[in-house]
Design a protein around this motif. Structure first.
Motif, PDB file in Angstrom:
ATOM      1  N   CYS A 116       0.853  -1.191   0.000  1.00 18.11           N
ATOM      2  CA  CYS A 116       0.000   0.000   0.000  1.00 18.11           C
ATOM      3  C   CYS A 116       0.889   1.240   0.000  1.00 18.11           C
ATOM      4  CB  CYS A 116      -0.908   0.012   1.226  1.00 18.11           C
ATOM      5  SG  CYS A 116      -2.173  -1.276   1.221  1.00 18.11           S
ATOM      6  N   GLU A 117       0.506   2.219  -0.795  1.00 16.36           N
ATOM      7  CA  GLU A 117       1.321   3.430  -0.883  1.00 16.36           C
ATOM      8  C   GLU A 117       1.343   4.196   0.425  1.00 16.36           C
ATOM      9  OE1 GLU A 117       0.024   5.863  -4.089  1.00 16.36           O
ATOM     10  OE2 GLU A 117       0.111   4.242  -5.548  1.00 16.36           O
ATOM     11  N   SER A 118       0.171   4.272   1.083  1.00 13.72           N
ATOM     12  CA  SER A 118       0.031   5.018   2.329  1.00 13.72           C
ATOM     13  C   SER A 118      -0.814   4.194   3.292  1.00 13.72           C
ATOM     14  CB  SER A 118      -0.655   6.366   2.083  1.00 13.72           C
ATOM     15  OG  SER A 118       0.003   7.112   1.091  1.00 13.72           O
ATOM     16  N   ASP A 128       3.088   2.195  21.993  1.00 10.82           N
ATOM     17  CA  ASP A 128       3.725   3.309  21.291  1.00 10.82           C
ATOM     18  C   ASP A 128       4.973   2.830  20.565  1.00 10.82           C
ATOM     19  OD1 ASP A 128       1.767   4.892  22.356  1.00 10.82           O
ATOM     20  OD2 ASP A 128       3.098   6.087  23.633  1.00 10.82           O
ATOM     21  N   GLU A 129       5.769   2.000  21.244  1.00 11.90           N
ATOM     22  CA  GLU A 129       7.040   1.542  20.681  1.00 11.90           C
ATOM     23  C   GLU A 129       6.835   0.755  19.387  1.00 11.90           C
ATOM     24  OE1 GLU A 129       7.389   2.739  24.710  1.00 11.90           O
ATOM     25  OE2 GLU A 129       6.092   1.172  23.848  1.00 11.90           O
ATOM     26  N   GLU A 130       5.822  -0.109  19.367  1.00 13.61           N
ATOM     27  CA  GLU A 130       5.596  -0.912  18.167  1.00 13.61           C
ATOM     28  C   GLU A 130       5.075  -0.050  17.016  1.00 13.61           C
ATOM     29  OE1 GLU A 130       3.976  -5.323  16.938  1.00 13.61           O
ATOM     30  OE2 GLU A 130       3.491  -4.517  18.920  1.00 13.61           O
ATOM     31  N   LEU A 131       4.224   0.902  17.321  1.00 11.35           N
ATOM     32  CA  LEU A 131       3.714   1.792  16.276  1.00 11.35           C
ATOM     33  C   LEU A 131       4.826   2.687  15.733  1.00 11.35           C
ATOM     34  CD1 LEU A 131       0.250   2.733  17.783  1.00 11.35           C
ATOM     35  CD2 LEU A 131       0.662   1.401  15.712  1.00 11.35           C
ATOM     36  N   ILE A 132       5.739   3.092  16.585  1.00 12.84           N
ATOM     37  CA  ILE A 132       6.887   3.884  16.126  1.00 12.84           C
ATOM     38  C   ILE A 132       7.733   3.066  15.156  1.00 12.84           C
ATOM     39  CG2 ILE A 132       9.081   4.932  16.856  1.00 12.84           C
ATOM     40  CD1 ILE A 132       7.618   5.795  19.443  1.00 12.84           C
ATOM     41  N   ARG A 133       7.937   1.776  15.476  1.00  9.25           N
ATOM     42  CA  ARG A 133       8.712   0.912  14.579  1.00  9.25           C
ATOM     43  C   ARG A 133       8.020   0.763  13.223  1.00  9.25           C
ATOM     44  NH1 ARG A 133       9.626  -2.049  19.401  1.00  9.25           N
ATOM     45  NH2 ARG A 133       7.998  -3.573  18.871  1.00  9.25           N
ATOM     46  N   PHE A 134       6.700   0.592  13.245  1.00  8.24           N
ATOM     47  CA  PHE A 134       5.964   0.501  11.982  1.00  8.24           C
ATOM     48  C   PHE A 134       6.078   1.806  11.192  1.00  8.24           C
ATOM     49  CE2 PHE A 134       3.203  -3.076  13.717  1.00  8.24           C
ATOM     50  CZ  PHE A 134       3.603  -3.999  12.761  1.00  8.24           C
ATOM     51  N   ALA A 135       5.999   2.925  11.909  1.00  9.98           N
ATOM     52  CA  ALA A 135       6.089   4.234  11.248  1.00  9.98           C
ATOM     53  C   ALA A 135       7.461   4.443  10.626  1.00  9.98           C
ATOM     54  CB  ALA A 135       5.781   5.344  12.251  1.00  9.98           C
ATOM     55  N   GLN A 136       8.496   3.928  11.278  1.00  7.16           N
ATOM     56  CA  GLN A 136       9.848   4.036  10.726  1.00  7.16           C
ATOM     57  C   GLN A 136       9.988   3.185   9.468  1.00  7.16           C
ATOM     58  OE1 GLN A 136      12.042   2.841  14.220  1.00  7.16           O
ATOM     59  NE2 GLN A 136      12.297   4.945  14.947  1.00  7.16           N
ATOM     60  N   GLU A 137       9.306   2.042   9.462  1.00  2.58           N
ATOM     61  CA  GLU A 137       9.348   1.166   8.296  1.00  2.58           C
ATOM     62  C   GLU A 137       8.526   1.729   7.142  1.00  2.58           C
ATOM     63  OE1 GLU A 137       8.117  -3.443   7.060  1.00  2.58           O
ATOM     64  OE2 GLU A 137       8.022  -2.800   9.148  1.00  2.58           O
ATOM     65  N   LYS A 138       7.418   2.411   7.485  1.00  3.86           N
ATOM     66  CA  LYS A 138       6.510   2.946   6.462  1.00  3.86           C
ATOM     67  C   LYS A 138       6.385   4.456   6.649  1.00  3.86           C
ATOM     68  CE  LYS A 138       3.699   2.179   3.002  1.00  3.86           C
ATOM     69  NZ  LYS A 138       4.170   1.592   1.734  1.00  3.86           N
ATOM     70  N   PRO A 139       7.207   5.254   5.962  1.00  6.39           N
ATOM     71  CA  PRO A 139       7.225   6.711   6.152  1.00  6.39           C
ATOM     72  C   PRO A 139       5.902   7.400   5.838  1.00  6.39           C
ATOM     73  CG  PRO A 139       9.187   5.973   4.990  1.00  6.39           C
ATOM     74  CD  PRO A 139       8.257   4.810   5.026  1.00  6.39           C
ATOM     75  N   ALA A 307       3.669  10.227   1.199  1.00  9.03           N
ATOM     76  CA  ALA A 307       4.041   9.224   0.193  1.00  9.03           C
ATOM     77  C   ALA A 307       4.812   9.831  -0.974  1.00  9.03           C
ATOM     78  CB  ALA A 307       2.786   8.518  -0.325  1.00  9.03           C
ATOM     79  N   CYS A 308       4.535  11.099  -1.258  1.00  2.00           N
ATOM     80  CA  CYS A 308       5.248  11.740  -2.370  1.00  2.00           C
ATOM     81  C   CYS A 308       6.291  12.739  -1.895  1.00  2.00           C
ATOM     82  CB  CYS A 308       4.261  12.416  -3.325  1.00  2.00           C
ATOM     83  SG  CYS A 308       3.320  13.755  -2.603  1.00  2.00           S
ATOM     84  N   GLY A 309       6.561  12.745  -0.581  1.00  2.99           N
ATOM     85  CA  GLY A 309       7.635  13.576  -0.046  1.00  2.99           C
ATOM     86  C   GLY A 309       7.331  15.051   0.053  1.00  2.99           C
TER      87      GLY A 309
END
Length: 333
Positions: A116-118, A128-139, A307-309
């Protein structure tokens, strides 16, 4: 099942030519494109979406994690996201988390693995920690109805505390001092924030908190019925009740009616969310409006920009509930 090689053979062209046609390349002539399309139709060939995404780096999909699609609250949220997605030529891939950490984790991983693009994520069970890790993986992942300071620029949240405080303060200004609270038993931040808003409003106006005035149950109509039944059983002489959400308010109203109490003549009642049910109750429910549609639109716009910076420095992050005054609250005589 037909393959791209089968299509190439049927059309009398190379596999590379078929690939160019599927990717709308300008290097393929109109006649060649028609040959390939006819062959695909004849063979019932469907391109592999994941394979095409590897080439184009785009699936034109927005992943959405919600609590439960059967809940009208999430229906409004998804509808708002979809309206923006359509404007951008995107489609939605939706998963239910049910406020369960394992389910939420599986859905997010599925959405990421599906390229998924976004992502627009409504998560209440993951840390919080797990969601932060996901956010780092998916900008391009954005959280809705959740605020985590470390990724605050990607959070669209509601000030539940302030909304609950305003609801209870309204009752106090109407002359009520014996105010019950019908609370959710879900162990999520919304529950804590709304309960704390209730307590803070009492304290700010010099009203002593009495633990017996609070009853917790499921955040549904049935839960509201159970909690209000328990409050009435204590013979507390309440003059008003604040509720965690409009569904619990509906259950509360039902129990009051069954026990001979008139709302608002005997007991005033205020809800939270301003869901569709609020204006169809009798009396129509005074409540705090949760701008979920506006928040959902903001969240998906933010996810698409990420997604497009694009720059997102000027985005609104925290929304505030506003009061909708109807017929279920009146001044204390």
């Amino acid at each position: 099942m037909a393959t791209i090689k089968d299509v190439a053979k049927e059309a009398g062209v190379s596999v590379a030519t078929v690939s160019r046609v599927m990717n709308n390349s300008s290097h393929a002539s109109a006649s060649t494109k028609q040959l390939v399309k006819n062959a695909m139709k004849k063979l019932g060939y469907r391109p592999n979406a994941n394979a095409r995404a590897l080439v184009s780096q785009s699936t034109n999909t927005i992943g959405v994690l919600i609590g439960d699609v059967s809940d009208p609250f999430y229906g409004s949220m998804v509808k708002a996201i979809d309206s923006i997605a359509i404007q951008h030529g995107k489609h939605l891939l939706i998963g239910n988390g049910y406020h369960n950490a394992e389910f939420e984790r599986e859905v997010i991983e599925l959405l990421i693995n599906s390229r998924c693009e976004s992502l627009v994520v409504h998560s209440k069970a993951l840390s919080d920690e797990e969601l932060i890790r996901f956010a780092q993986e998916k900008p391009s992942m954005v959280l809705i109805n959740r605020y985590i300071a470390e990724i605050g620029e990607r959070c669209i949240a509601l000030d539940n505390y302030r909304g609950s405080y305003a609801a209870v303060e309204h009752l106090i200004k109407m002359g009520h001092r014996r105010i019950g609270y019908v609370c959710s038993n879900h162990e999520i931040e919304d529950t804590i924030q709304r309960k704390n808003g209730y307590l803070a409003a009492l304290k700010a106006h010099g009203i002593k908190h009495q633990p017996a005035f609070i009853e917790c149950s499921m955040p549904t109509e049935i839960g509201g019925e159970e909690a209000m039944t328990n409050l009435l059983s204590k013979n507390l002489d309440l003059t008003a009740v604040a509720t965690y959400n409009d569904y619990m308010a509906a259950g509360t109203l039902s129990v009051l009616d069954e026990n001979g109490y008139s709302v608002p003549d005997d007991i005033s009642l205020i809800g939270f969310d301003d869901g569709i049910i609020a204006k169809y109750l009798s009396p129509k429910l005074t409540t705090m409006r949760y701008p979920i549609q506006m928040m959902a639109e903001k969240a998906v716009h933010l996810a698409l920009k990420l997604a497009c910076g694009a720059s997102v420095n000027d985005e609104v992050r925290i929304y505030v509930p506003t009061m909708v005054r109807r017929m279920s609250v009146k001044p204390r005589q």
